[in-house]
Design a protein around this motif. Structure first.
Motif, short mmCIF file in Angstrom:
data_model
loop_
_atom_site.label_atom_id
_atom_site.label_comp_id
_atom_site.label_asym_id
_atom_site.label_seq_id
_atom_site.Cartn_x
_atom_site.Cartn_y
_atom_site.Cartn_z
N ASP A 350 -5.58 68.54 1.60
CA ASP A 350 -5.94 68.68 3.01
C ASP A 350 -7.28 68.01 3.29
O ASP A 350 -7.45 67.31 4.29
CB ASP A 350 -6.03 70.16 3.40
N LEU A 351 -8.22 68.24 2.39
CA LEU A 351 -9.58 67.71 2.52
C LEU A 351 -9.96 67.05 1.21
O LEU A 351 -9.86 67.66 0.14
CB LEU A 351 -10.56 68.83 2.85
N SER A 352 -10.39 65.80 1.30
CA SER A 352 -10.84 65.06 0.12
C SER A 352 -12.27 64.60 0.35
O SER A 352 -12.62 64.16 1.45
CB SER A 352 -9.95 63.85 -0.15
N VAL A 353 -13.08 64.70 -0.68
CA VAL A 353 -14.49 64.30 -0.59
C VAL A 353 -14.81 63.40 -1.77
O VAL A 353 -14.48 63.72 -2.92
CB VAL A 353 -15.42 65.53 -0.61
N MET A 354 -15.41 62.28 -1.47
CA MET A 354 -15.85 61.37 -2.53
C MET A 354 -17.32 61.01 -2.30
O MET A 354 -17.70 60.58 -1.21
CB MET A 354 -15.00 60.10 -2.57
N VAL A 355 -18.13 61.21 -3.31
CA VAL A 355 -19.54 60.85 -3.28
C VAL A 355 -19.70 59.57 -4.08
O VAL A 355 -19.30 59.50 -5.25
CB VAL A 355 -20.42 61.96 -3.88
N VAL A 356 -20.26 58.55 -3.46
CA VAL A 356 -20.45 57.25 -4.11
C VAL A 356 -21.94 56.96 -4.18
O VAL A 356 -22.62 56.89 -3.15
CB VAL A 356 -19.72 56.13 -3.36
N ASN A 357 -22.46 56.76 -5.37
CA ASN A 357 -23.91 56.62 -5.56
C ASN A 357 -24.37 55.18 -5.68
O ASN A 357 -25.52 54.94 -6.05
CB ASN A 357 -24.34 57.38 -6.83
N PHE A 358 -23.53 54.21 -5.37
CA PHE A 358 -23.89 52.83 -5.69
C PHE A 358 -25.10 52.33 -4.91
O PHE A 358 -25.95 51.65 -5.46
CB PHE A 358 -22.70 51.89 -5.46
#
Length: 518
Positions: A350-358
């Motif tokens: 239902d809810l997706s979270v992606m943290v990208v540190n680039f």
């Protein structure tokens, strides 16, 4: 100023004498050739700003001459002139990277327009941009000097970023300096605004505080999921508004921008505080109180954000949400190569979270690596490097797949960054943290008047190590350095991108809702 130099090649060049006289009367220098071979020899020994080339000539044809010229000077704009309107010739000319394509008979004004498009365009754009910013300069200056609300500061910052992006494509370096001075003036005024208002946002008497880090999921994300959307939240660490604006040129190929807002990062504008506040929906002191096992000390560099998923899950539970949650953090290039592999899990959630540190990695690498310093030598280059990364990343591939699968995307960040210039000495004890834009500790000693000091952290919901702990925040382009080896560190960190303090770039940051096209 040097004259624009034109090479005109036509086997009937004598019949074009009136055109040549017209161009000379406009101040252009015109060199002629009546066959392709002579044109090639002239290009070998001369610089030309633009070349007009007849397509149908004996000997080397126009297209053959073009190929020869491009091996000598691949950047010179070449305009093909031909009697033929056959589509295959036009396609071949366009495929050969023609700058323009004109059908005989041509009139002088067509030639003049082609010159302006291909030679004068950058100069004309620079003139128009410079003139437009000059007319806006005093208006922005008057706004900066007023007593502004947060929404009005957002308007000022949007204007400054707009003109920064416009001027970055011009050649007027003088106006770049003017804009830099105006941004500095704006940041000084913004720091006064924060000093006068930040604590009041938390004292229970003011209801006009802006949207803060703690509000993002409650106000921007949970309502979308509750409305039945599959939502993908992309958190790009350390992404400034100007960097988002250049990424938007790519994102809008696949998504409609449904809503673009700018919200305010809490202080310190550092990952440990701002991002944990975002995921938990709580201020840092509240996290420490409610979930002490999920809050690490500020000097614990390796583990400041290891509990983000747990904090988000606890926020959802507090709000009575039982979503199927997917959470992933990409902290290195190796992880980036697998982003598209997560599509299946995202579509099942239902809810997706992606943290990208680039972007944050670029910022830190620029401080430590000379090569990255050269690649991101100024603000414009920093934006360009960010865009280049995104354009060639598997994150973009994932974004395309999400659009195809009708997944709504919310793009945001935890804080921005600012290029620091001015070092200030700070004396503290051994427990004082190492961040360059904020310090917390006991008996902090400093001289700068531009620092924002919080003597009672509880008033702004920050944790304290002991009863005498205070926080200080650098403003504008200042940064903190210890007295030991002061000159070395002042030089080492000058012109690096840092975060944690008070500036428009660090605090006013995007949260953008995007709907797939089609």
């Amino acid at each position: 100023m040097a004259k624009t130099k034109i090479l005109w090649t036509d086997d009937e060049i004598d019949l074009l004498r009136a055109h040549i006289i017209f161009l000379q009367g406009k101040g252009f220098e015109v060199v002629t050739a009546n066959n392709g071979s002579d044109a090639v020899e002239l290009v070998k020994t001369n610089f030309f700003d633009i070349i007009f080339l007849d397509e149908n000539m004996p000997g080397l044809s126009g297209l053959q001459t073009l190929n020869e010229i491009k091996t000598i000077d691949p950047n010179v704009p070449v305009v093909m002139i031909t009697k033929s309107e056959e589509e295959d010739i036009m396609d071949e000319a366009i495929g050969s990277k023609m700058a323009d394509y004109l059908i005989k008979p041509v009139n002088p004004n067509q030639i003049l327009l082609s010159i302006k498009k291909n030679v004068d365009q950058r100069r004309l754009v620079t003139q128009r941009t410079t003139s437009a910013y000059q007319s806006e300069f005093s208006k922005i200056g008057m706004q900066i000097s007023d007593q502004l609300s947060f929404d009005e500061w957002v308007e000022v910052y949007r204007k400054l970023v707009f003109w920064e992006l416009e001027l970055s494509s011009s050649e007027d370096s003088a106006m770049d300096e003017v804009l830099k001075m105006q941004k500095s003036e704006a940041n000084n005024s913004f720091a006064k605004y924060i000093r006068n208002n930040y604590q009041g946002w938390f004292d229970g008497h003011q209801n006009n505080r802006p949207m803060l880090s703690v509000d993002i999921f409650k106000e921007k994300i949970i309502p979308l999921v509750d409305a039945g959307n599959k939502v993908f939240v992309l958190v790009i660490d350390n992404l400034r508004y100007d960097q988002y604006r250049v990424l938007a040129t790519i994102l809008t190929n696949y998504y409609h921008i449904e809503e673009e807002e700018l919200y305010c990062s809490i202080l310190p504008t550092a990952t440990m505080y701002a991002r944990n506040a975002m995921f938990s929906g709580l201020m840092p002191s509240e996290i420490e109180k409610l979930y002490p096992e999920l809050w690490d000390d500020d000097d614990n560099e390796g583990h400041k954000n290891r509990h983000e998923q747990e904090l988000l899950q606890k926020q959802l539970t507090r709000r009575g949400k039982k979503y199927k949650l997917f959470f992933e953090k990409i902290t290195n290039v190796k992880g980036d190569k697998k982003m598209t592999d997560f599509l299946g899990s995202i579509l099942q959630s239902d809810l997706s979270v992606m943290v990208v540190n680039f972007v944050d990695m670029i910022s830190h690498a620029r401080t430590e690596m000379d090569m990255i310093k050269e690649l991101a030598s100024d603000e414009s280059a920093y934006r360009s490097l960010t865009l280049s990364w995104f354009n060639h990343s598997s994150l973009l591939d994932l974004v395309k797949l999400l659009a195809e699968n009708k997944v709504k995307v919310v793009l945001t960040t935890d804080h921005g960054s600012i290029r620091v210039e001015n070092a200030h000495k700070v004396i503290g004890d051994r427990e004082t943290n190492t961040n360059l834009r904020y310090k917390l500790g006991r008996n902090l000693n400093y001289k700068s008047k531009m620092i924002y000091e919080v003597k009672h952290p509880a008033t702004v919901h920050l944790p304290s190590r002991n009863v005498s702990t205070s926080y200080i925040f650098a403003t504008n382009t200042d940064f903190f350095a210890y007295p030991n080896n002061y000159n070395y560190f002042a030089q080492y960190f000058r012109n690096t991108f840092q975060h944690g303090g008070i500036s428009l770039e660090e605090m006013i940051i995007p949260v953008v809702t995007m709907t797939p096209k089609g």
